[in-house]
Design a protein around this motif. Structure first.
Motif, PDB file in Angstrom:
ATOM      1  N   PRO A 101       0.824  -1.214   0.000  1.00  0.00           N
ATOM      2  CA  PRO A 101       0.000   0.000   0.000  1.00  0.00           C
ATOM      3  C   PRO A 101       0.857   1.263   0.000  1.00  0.00           C
ATOM      4  CG  PRO A 101      -0.002  -1.016   2.186  1.00  0.00           C
ATOM      5  CD  PRO A 101       0.672  -1.982   1.261  1.00  0.00           C
ATOM      6  N   TYR A 102       2.076   1.167   0.554  1.00  0.00           N
ATOM      7  CA  TYR A 102       2.961   2.338   0.603  1.00  0.00           C
ATOM      8  C   TYR A 102       3.461   2.695  -0.796  1.00  0.00           C
ATOM      9  CZ  TYR A 102       2.952   0.543   5.372  1.00  0.00           C
ATOM     10  OH  TYR A 102       2.571   0.039   6.591  1.00  0.00           O
ATOM     11  N   VAL A 103       3.850   1.679  -1.566  1.00  0.00           N
ATOM     12  CA  VAL A 103       4.283   1.915  -2.948  1.00  0.00           C
ATOM     13  C   VAL A 103       3.132   2.499  -3.763  1.00  0.00           C
ATOM     14  CG1 VAL A 103       4.987   0.776  -5.094  1.00  0.00           C
ATOM     15  CG2 VAL A 103       6.097   0.179  -2.933  1.00  0.00           C
ATOM     16  N   ALA A 104       1.949   1.918  -3.602  1.00  0.00           N
ATOM     17  CA  ALA A 104       0.781   2.400  -4.350  1.00  0.00           C
ATOM     18  C   ALA A 104       0.479   3.858  -4.011  1.00  0.00           C
ATOM     19  CB  ALA A 104      -0.427   1.513  -4.053  1.00  0.00           C
ATOM     20  N   ALA A 105       0.516   4.186  -2.719  1.00  0.00           N
ATOM     21  CA  ALA A 105       0.209   5.550  -2.284  1.00  0.00           C
ATOM     22  C   ALA A 105       1.263   6.544  -2.760  1.00  0.00           C
ATOM     23  CB  ALA A 105       0.082   5.600  -0.763  1.00  0.00           C
ATOM     24  N   LEU A 106       2.542   6.142  -2.702  1.00  0.00           N
ATOM     25  CA  LEU A 106       3.605   7.042  -3.133  1.00  0.00           C
ATOM     26  C   LEU A 106       3.511   7.310  -4.635  1.00  0.00           C
ATOM     27  CD1 LEU A 106       6.039   8.672  -2.241  1.00  0.00           C
ATOM     28  CD2 LEU A 106       7.462   6.636  -2.565  1.00  0.00           C
ATOM     29  N   GLY A 107       3.228   6.262  -5.400  1.00  0.00           N
ATOM     30  CA  GLY A 107       3.028   6.454  -6.837  1.00  0.00           C
ATOM     31  C   GLY A 107       1.871   7.393  -7.119  1.00  0.00           C
ATOM     32  N   HIS A 108       0.771   7.217  -6.381  1.00  0.00           N
ATOM     33  CA  HIS A 108      -0.395   8.097  -6.529  1.00  0.00           C
ATOM     34  C   HIS A 108      -0.024   9.544  -6.217  1.00  0.00           C
ATOM     35  CE1 HIS A 108      -4.413   9.820  -5.857  1.00  0.00           C
ATOM     36  NE2 HIS A 108      -3.922  10.276  -4.720  1.00  0.00           N
ATOM     37  N   ASN A 109       0.689   9.771  -5.116  1.00  0.00           N
ATOM     38  CA  ASN A 109       1.022  11.133  -4.709  1.00  0.00           C
ATOM     39  C   ASN A 109       1.900  11.833  -5.744  1.00  0.00           C
ATOM     40  OD1 ASN A 109      -0.438  10.520  -2.458  1.00  0.00           O
ATOM     41  ND2 ASN A 109       1.256  10.691  -1.013  1.00  0.00           N
ATOM     42  N   LEU A 110       2.863  11.097  -6.298  1.00  0.00           N
ATOM     43  CA  LEU A 110       3.704  11.693  -7.325  1.00  0.00           C
ATOM     44  C   LEU A 110       2.878  12.055  -8.558  1.00  0.00           C
ATOM     45  CD1 LEU A 110       7.027   9.640  -7.194  1.00  0.00           C
ATOM     46  CD2 LEU A 110       6.409  11.720  -6.000  1.00  0.00           C
ATOM     47  N   ALA A 111       1.963  11.171  -8.940  1.00  0.00           N
ATOM     48  CA  ALA A 111       1.120  11.460 -10.100  1.00  0.00           C
ATOM     49  C   ALA A 111       0.258  12.697  -9.868  1.00  0.00           C
ATOM     50  CB  ALA A 111       0.231  10.255 -10.404  1.00  0.00           C
ATOM     51  N   MET A 112      -0.196  12.907  -8.623  1.00  0.00           N
ATOM     52  CA  MET A 112      -1.009  14.081  -8.303  1.00  0.00           C
ATOM     53  C   MET A 112      -0.195  15.370  -8.355  1.00  0.00           C
ATOM     54  SD  MET A 112      -4.113  13.048  -7.848  1.00  0.00           S
ATOM     55  CE  MET A 112      -3.694  11.951  -9.225  1.00  0.00           C
ATOM     56  N   LEU A 113       1.098  15.286  -8.059  1.00  0.00           N
ATOM     57  CA  LEU A 113       1.934  16.480  -7.965  1.00  0.00           C
ATOM     58  C   LEU A 113       2.593  16.865  -9.287  1.00  0.00           C
ATOM     59  CD1 LEU A 113       3.684  15.703  -4.562  1.00  0.00           C
ATOM     60  CD2 LEU A 113       1.984  17.489  -4.991  1.00  0.00           C
ATOM     61  N   LEU A 114       2.792  15.886 -10.166  1.00  0.00           N
ATOM     62  CA  LEU A 114       3.515  16.146 -11.405  1.00  0.00           C
ATOM     63  C   LEU A 114       2.562  16.474 -12.538  1.00  0.00           C
ATOM     64  CD1 LEU A 114       6.193  13.317 -11.141  1.00  0.00           C
ATOM     65  CD2 LEU A 114       6.522  15.770 -10.771  1.00  0.00           C
TER      66      LEU A 114
END
Length: 472
Positions: A101-114
């Motif tokens: 879940p940590y990898v999934a969340a981190l990927g999501h957060n980067l996609a939201m910011l970039l």
């Protein structure tokens, strides 16, 4: 068998014992090199924020920013708390049979910011590994049918065999085996880039270039690509279907005044973005590349290739949790705005010092919390002083520049308890890259210390530095 050393034993070792162990089990030459500066003869007790406390009680202002790692400063309390909670919950670190879940969340957060469709992320350990992952992605995107990758003439992308093949810094002076098909062009030079593309045209009007790897801001050389150059590179890569990779290992997470340096230019989007260093909040070894969706889907997103690029520690739990918190802090505390404020105060201060000490300072330059000064090589009479140095030092082609900049770094540390470093690329600038939590008084303390050091003049500085090396 000799007695094994535990963590408590490490904390009791003297500097002489540390030097001895390093010489015997790590590197004798590293001891000699680091020992050439005052900080090579000190041991750290603890560190917090912008400050390092030595075992003898001295407090040192760390103006290196951990060479890009410490945007958050030393031991940020929120990052410590996130790691503590992870450990106390006995959360599972890593397992290839469970989705994280940590990898999934981190990927999501980067996609939201970039911007754009930079939304597929992969998280290895080091910046060089992320660069190589981006290269593999680009090569696979073209199904191995292209064989050339382009980089700049001042590039610094890492020291592994692959990333080192794209690094043009004199720091890598040994001819290690390199990737086939590498070529270079002049930094921030559209004509040079166009010529490089022309060298690798195919008979049908296409291109043999599968990737262009570029630093929008060169942290090691303190140089910046113009917006016109970056947009021209983007346009030409689009025309020839070349994967454009931006390496922002150092400049990411607010360092130059925007979340990533390229984001200051609206609608300018690379095909792959590489990040590391402060991504781990100063506590975790984690990096990442983030790819545009169509690039990743075409390269890897099928069952046959789903594990074609992987690593044992992908998504290591505590590292990923740390990155989640580090990103949150950078956004919530507006690190880009902090960097812009630091940059205004630091840049103005360095410009004034360059005017005051124009005989010693050739130029000052930078962006945000990544500034520096280029120092003049000094008068010819310094050659007499350099003859006192041991042979390996005297044969260094960059000796004069290293001596002058090293002398200033040594005096800042020895006389004013300020820690700095010099860039490893062409020109060897003295780098001023404080953590993004630095306050005005800490910036002013550095500027005052540098002013007093430069007041001594280059001959006195270098003479003292060389004598200290000879007698050490």
């Amino acid at each position: 068998m000799s007695e094994l050393l535990d963590a408590e034993a490490c904390e009791r070792l003297s500097i002489d014992e540390v030097h001895d162990l390093h010489r015997r089990h790590v590197s004798r030459s590293q001891v000699t090199l680091i020992g050439s500066f005052g900080f090579g003869r000190d041991l750290v007790d603890h560190a917090e924020g912008c400050w390092i406390t030595l075992r003898d009680g001295r407090r040192v202002l760390d103006f290196t920013g951990g060479v890009g790692v410490l945007n958050h400063g030393h031991n940020h309390p929120r990052i410590l708390a996130a790691r503590r909670r992870f450990a106390e919950r006995k959360s599972m670190e890593v397992h290839k049979n469970y989705l994280s879940p940590y990898v999934a969340a981190l990927g999501h957060n980067l996609a939201m910011l970039l911007p754009g469709d930079l939304n597929i992320a992969y998280f290895p350990n080091s910046g060089a590994e992320a660069v190589e992952g981006a290269l593999k992605l680009a090569y696979k995107y073209h199904r191995g049918r292209r064989g050339t990758v382009l980089h700049t003439d001042i590039a610094f992308h890492g020291k592994l065999l692959g990333a080192g093949s794209l690094t043009a810094s004199p720091e890598i002076h040994f001819p290690f085996p390199s990737l086939p098909g590498t070529d270079r062009f002049a930094y921030d030079d559209v004509d040079s880039f166009a010529l490089a593309l022309d060298r690798h045209r195919t008979g049908d009007g296409g291109s043999d270039v599968y990737a262009v790897v570029l630093e929008p801001f060169s942290a090691s050389g303190l140089r910046e690509c113009s917006e016109e150059f970056l947009r021209a590179v983007r346009r030409m890569c689009d025309e020839l279907d070349i994967v454009l990779v931006f390496d922002e290992v150092f400049t990411g997470w607010g360092r130059t005044g925007s979340l990533f340096h390229f984001m200051r230019h609206r609608d300018l989007i690379p095909d792959v973005l590489v990040t590391s260093k402060s991504f781990g909040g100063g506590k975790a070894s984690i990096s990442g590349y983030v790819a545009r969706e169509h690039v990743f889907r075409r390269a890897y997103d099928n069952l046959a290739d789903a594990t074609l690029h992987s690593t044992t520690y992908h998504g290591f739990g505590e590292e990923t949790v740390t990155a989640l918190e580090a990103v949150a802090i950078a956004v919530e505390d507006d690190y880009p705005a902090r960097a812009r404020h630091i940059g205004e105060r630091l840049g103005n201060g360095l410009a004034k010092l360059a005017e005051t000490h124009h005989r010693l300072v050739a130029a000052s330059t930078g962006r945000g919390a990544l500034h520096g000064v280029f120092l003049n090589a000094g008068p010819a009479r310094l050659d007499r002083i350099t003859r006192l140095l041991p042979g390996p030092f005297a044969r260094d082609p960059q000796l004069r520049a290293k001596l002058v900049t090293g002398a200033v770094i040594s005096a800042l540390y020895h006389d004013h308890d300020v820690l700095t470093y010099y860039g490893s690329n062409h020109g060897l600038p003295l780098i001023a890259a404080p953590p993004l939590i630095a306050e005005d008084e800490e910036i002013d303390l550095f500027l005052t210390a540098l002013d007093r050091v430069l007041d001594k003049g280059i001959t006195r500085l270098v003479t003292a530095f060389v004598k200290d090396r000879v007698t050490a």
